[in-house]
Design a protein around this motif. Structure first.
Motif, mmCIF file in Angstrom:
data_model
loop_
_atom_site.group_PDB
_atom_site.id
_atom_site.type_symbol
_atom_site.label_atom_id
_atom_site.label_comp_id
_atom_site.label_asym_id
_atom_site.label_seq_id
_atom_site.Cartn_x
_atom_site.Cartn_y
_atom_site.Cartn_z
ATOM 1 N N TRP A 178 0.915 -1.679 -0.043
ATOM 2 C CA TRP A 178 -0.166 -0.131 -0.148
ATOM 3 C C TRP A 178 0.509 1.677 -0.260
ATOM 4 C CZ3 TRP A 178 -5.089 -0.337 3.819
ATOM 5 C CH2 TRP A 178 -5.923 -0.869 3.245
ATOM 6 N N ASP A 179 1.835 1.195 -0.964
ATOM 7 C CA ASP A 179 3.004 2.111 -0.508
ATOM 8 C C ASP A 179 2.427 3.106 -1.272
ATOM 9 O OD1 ASP A 179 5.824 2.966 -0.025
ATOM 10 O OD2 ASP A 179 5.525 3.589 -2.180
ATOM 11 N N PRO A 211 4.773 10.558 2.907
ATOM 12 C CA PRO A 211 4.952 12.100 3.626
ATOM 13 C C PRO A 211 4.157 12.094 2.413
ATOM 14 C CG PRO A 211 7.057 10.716 3.190
ATOM 15 C CD PRO A 211 5.533 9.812 2.725
ATOM 16 N N GLY A 212 2.916 12.691 2.769
ATOM 17 C CA GLY A 212 1.718 13.215 2.234
ATOM 18 C C GLY A 212 0.763 12.803 1.456
ATOM 19 N N LYS A 213 0.687 11.216 1.885
ATOM 20 C CA LYS A 213 -0.246 10.593 0.872
ATOM 21 C C LYS A 213 -1.593 10.246 2.229
ATOM 22 C CE LYS A 213 3.712 7.801 -1.555
ATOM 23 N NZ LYS A 213 4.342 6.908 -1.859
ATOM 24 N N ALA A 214 -2.245 9.819 1.422
ATOM 25 C CA ALA A 214 -3.315 9.916 2.251
ATOM 26 C C ALA A 214 -3.932 9.496 3.447
ATOM 27 C CB ALA A 214 -4.494 8.854 1.170
ATOM 28 N N ILE A 215 -3.048 8.328 3.551
ATOM 29 C CA ILE A 215 -2.262 8.089 5.265
ATOM 30 C C ILE A 215 -0.864 8.599 5.439
ATOM 31 C CG2 ILE A 215 -1.992 6.365 6.989
ATOM 32 C CD1 ILE A 215 -4.030 4.731 5.025
ATOM 33 N N HIS A 254 -8.235 5.218 -5.820
ATOM 34 C CA HIS A 254 -9.435 5.139 -4.805
ATOM 35 C C HIS A 254 -8.927 5.762 -3.273
ATOM 36 C CE1 HIS A 254 -10.717 2.316 -8.237
ATOM 37 N NE2 HIS A 254 -9.567 1.842 -7.854
ATOM 38 N N ALA A 255 -7.687 6.607 -3.411
ATOM 39 C CA ALA A 255 -6.666 6.644 -2.085
ATOM 40 C C ALA A 255 -7.933 8.166 -1.591
ATOM 41 C CB ALA A 255 -5.606 7.548 -1.667
ATOM 42 N N GLN A 256 -8.205 8.853 -2.694
ATOM 43 C CA GLN A 256 -9.176 10.159 -1.999
ATOM 44 C C GLN A 256 -10.236 10.259 -0.623
ATOM 45 O OE1 GLN A 256 -8.389 12.966 -2.534
ATOM 46 N NE2 GLN A 256 -8.900 13.910 -1.242
ATOM 47 N N SER A 257 -11.207 8.563 -0.724
ATOM 48 C CA SER A 257 -12.200 8.824 -0.781
ATOM 49 C C SER A 257 -11.688 8.695 1.043
ATOM 50 C CB SER A 257 -13.167 7.167 -0.741
ATOM 51 O OG SER A 257 -12.422 6.121 -0.996
ATOM 52 N N ILE A 258 -10.054 7.863 1.254
ATOM 53 C CA ILE A 258 -9.451 7.379 2.598
ATOM 54 C C ILE A 258 -9.324 8.315 2.836
ATOM 55 C CG2 ILE A 258 -7.950 5.729 3.634
ATOM 56 C CD1 ILE A 258 -8.462 4.042 1.374
ATOM 57 N N ARG A 259 -7.805 9.729 2.384
ATOM 58 C CA ARG A 259 -7.349 10.637 2.753
ATOM 59 C C ARG A 259 -8.412 11.926 3.251
ATOM 60 N NH1 ARG A 259 -3.182 13.937 1.213
ATOM 61 N NH2 ARG A 259 -2.180 12.726 -1.148
ATOM 62 N N THR A 260 -9.931 11.755 2.891
ATOM 63 C CA THR A 260 -11.093 12.641 3.349
ATOM 64 C C THR A 260 -11.475 12.264 4.346
ATOM 65 O OG1 THR A 260 -11.125 13.268 0.933
ATOM 66 C CG2 THR A 260 -12.911 13.907 2.598
ATOM 67 N N PHE A 261 -11.126 11.212 4.584
ATOM 68 C CA PHE A 261 -12.260 10.140 5.464
ATOM 69 C C PHE A 261 -11.522 10.651 7.241
ATOM 70 C CE2 PHE A 261 -12.664 6.322 8.298
ATOM 71 C CZ PHE A 261 -14.132 6.493 8.495
ATOM 72 N N LEU A 262 -9.746 10.283 6.789
ATOM 73 C CA LEU A 262 -9.235 10.824 7.721
ATOM 74 C C LEU A 262 -8.829 11.910 7.753
ATOM 75 C CD1 LEU A 262 -6.417 7.921 6.964
ATOM 76 C CD2 LEU A 262 -8.206 7.359 8.621
#
Lengths: 393, 393
Positions: free
Chosen positions: A89-90, A95-99, A382-390
């Motif tokens: 899941w790199d 740094p700066g990624k969704a997580i 699909h990372a954006q939805s996880i970024r927003t959720f966090l």
């Protein structure tokens, strides 16, 4: 001078790139005794773990990542700068990624009975481990372990670091089962839960389906009821299982794209037409990849992982609604419309049950041709939805 | 006199009732030599066939029904009035039914390498047959056979009855491959073609997938490279294959309905939690049915049927468009939206290609929870589109 500037720019770029690469170290955690959900004791349990980012002072920035069936705790980064591949899941973690590892302390733990036991970077305890009571590998004497047990081992690792709460627990597939189990079993710990390509229970279909992954191993004459550690391992059965797993995790669109490439697949290939013992190119492709992967894996471990998944129902009781009602976390379910393994009905049903229970739940259905693997290989899209959720408070 | 009238009435009633039940007889057809598509010769080929309805004077009312992978020529009726089950498409074929035996002469032929070789009502030639050159079963020395070969055997049976044209050829699944192949290989014969839950080619996905059906057999130690006819048959491998085939042909909705019945399935069943060697009830259910079915089947025959399907592309060349362009028949494609085995894209793509070629083609997508088996077990609900198609001039 210009030369120096250029060199400096290059070195800066390399340093940034190394940082972006998240160089990580696998660490080990041990327990003298671990009691399983079914009430058996396993002595000398050791599992691997790794982390990305820094734990803050009040230990409130922890995100636990729980891994999928054929995976391990190598969720992001590289062990050495020249590793060919990064953690699975790199694209999501860094740094700066969704997580965002500039903000979060991200940690992941190798499961019990981890499939990749012969991978030098995996540390696990399972049927291939030495039973301290006999000095020989457990084989099928290793107790059945469950998703709850994976969760409890993770909890022990976290507690050893003084951690008592999770900003979020996030996992794909079998990792999603663990994430949901965390939110049900330890609701006070879990503030946010993200289930990716997951399920809150193994329904009759899934339990029956998972058995097809176990069957080829049991048919391999080398398996010998799991007592193969002094002889040849059942690698053909294990490879056959991996062939099926790979195909179940993908889609017709993906396979047909592979076939239409250099392979130049044709139903009417001459060698399988001439000889029943020969295979089509697409079968050879699938088999050769599976045989390669099998060398770092253990067949009995696969049987135990199948069983852990077959036994999974959130809360490990007999009432899913009662279990889901315990959840205090805000939840996000990400499911892939093309997923043929854990089809979207799993996430949709659980999300609907949570809404009915007046829980804070979100559902995102993502498209793409990778099927189940949209949640692993395809995660970047699909990372954006996880970024927003966090980011939401 | 009254007694005679009563007796006559009773006999008439019995005859009518027998007609309604379509009491049928399996017949045999033999050829001294059969040359396969791949150019090999098989001596003394014998296959079974059966028919329903009467052949008209100009032999213009013939409908050929081609059977699916685990099926045989018993498409309708019963062999004896007290048979428990009728032929698989009895809801479709009979007096007044969609394929009306008051109008049509319906005929079906057992495939080469038919799976049910030990079923007393199946007559076939395949790897379990005696090789006349050696006096022993062929095993893997039996030549690879193709869908075209099944068609050519059917053509020989029809020609032996003086038949030279088909009002229609209709078949489900592997039977659909044969129906399409008929329309491509012998366009002058075929006026109408109905493909049910079918495909015009085994794409890379399907060819790879079919291999998972072969693998468990090859892993069974009893298989011995196909030379098991003097010893124990690889029944565990065959049963494992049938378990997967059954699940691939059905759906989550169907399995979960089975689980929620008397079985009272729960992921958290006590026996598989206590012992890795035990299984869940849904697995036992699937396995026991497969083991029962395996007793009338031959494992090598399954490998040959897998290969026949893997090798299938309409026309058996390398250009599907070129092949489809040969079709003169009016065509109907019936596909099931819940089909997980030959998903609707197969029928949709072929239908679209035919329309592009300005052929007369129709597509019907049917709903239901039976998946692939909507085209077999569920056919009664979808019979109307076939009835209408056969009534159109």
């Amino acid at each position: 001078m210009q030369m120096h500037r250029l060199l400096f720019a290059l070195l800066t770029l390399l340093a940034l790139s190394a940082n972006a690469q998240l160089l990580v170290t696998k660490q080990a955690f041990s327990m003298d005794n671990f009691e399983t959900f079914a009430g058996k004791t396993i002595k000398q349990v050791t599992v691997g773990w790794e982390s990305y980012g820094e734990l803050n002072a009040d230990k409130s920035n922890v995100i636990l990542v729980t891994h999928y069936f054929t995976g391990n705790s190598h969720a992001a980064g590289k062990y050495r700068a020249d590793d060919k591949a990064s953690g699975y899941w790199d694209a999501l973690i860094g740094p700066g990624k969704a997580i965002d590892t500039n903000r979060f302390f991200v940690i992941s733990v190798d499961s019990l009975a981890n499939l990749g036991v012969h991978d030098p970077y995996v540390i696990t305890t399972g049927p291939a481990s030495i039973n301290p009571d006999t000095g020989k590998p457990y084989g099928l004497d290793f107790p059945v372990v469950t998703i709850r047990d994976f969760v409890n081992v993770q909890k022990a690792v976290l507690e050893s670091l003084g951690i008592q709460q999770l900003f979020a627990v996030v996992g794909p597939s079998m990792g999603s089962m663990q994430a949901i189990e965390w939110a049900v079993a330890y609701p006070e710990w879990v503030q946010r839960m993200v289930s990716v390509i997951g399920s809150s229970q193994s329904d009759a279909w899934t339990t029956a389906y998972l058995e097809h992954w176990a069957t080829p191993i049991k048919l391999d004459a080398n398996w010998q009821q799991g007592n193969y550690y002094d002889s040849s391992a059942p690698l053909d059965g294990l490879a056959a299982s991996l062939m099926l797993i790979t195909q179940n995790a993908l889609t017709p669109a993906f396979f047909n794209q592979v076939g239409s490439g250099e392979m130049n697949y044709s139903a009417q290939e001459s060698s399988p037409l001439a000889d029943i013992r020969q295979s089509h190119s697409i079968v050879d492709w699938l088999r050769s990849r599976a045989k390669q992967r099998a060398t770092s894996m253990d067949a009995n471990h696969l049987l135990y992982l199948v069983r852990a998944c077959q036994l999974f129902i959130a809360g490990h009781g007999d009432n899913i609604e009662h279990a889901l009602n315990k959840i205090k976390a805000k939840t996000l379910f990400v499911t892939a419309s093309s997923d043929l393994l854990l089809m979207p009905y799993h996430a949709k049903d659980t999300h609907a049950q949570l809404e009915k229970l007046n829980k804070n739940s979100q559902l995102v259905v993502v498209d793409g041709d990778l099927g189940h693997l949209e949640g692993v290989v395809g995660i970047e899209r699909h990372a954006q939805s996880i970024r927003t959720f966090l980011q939401d408070q």
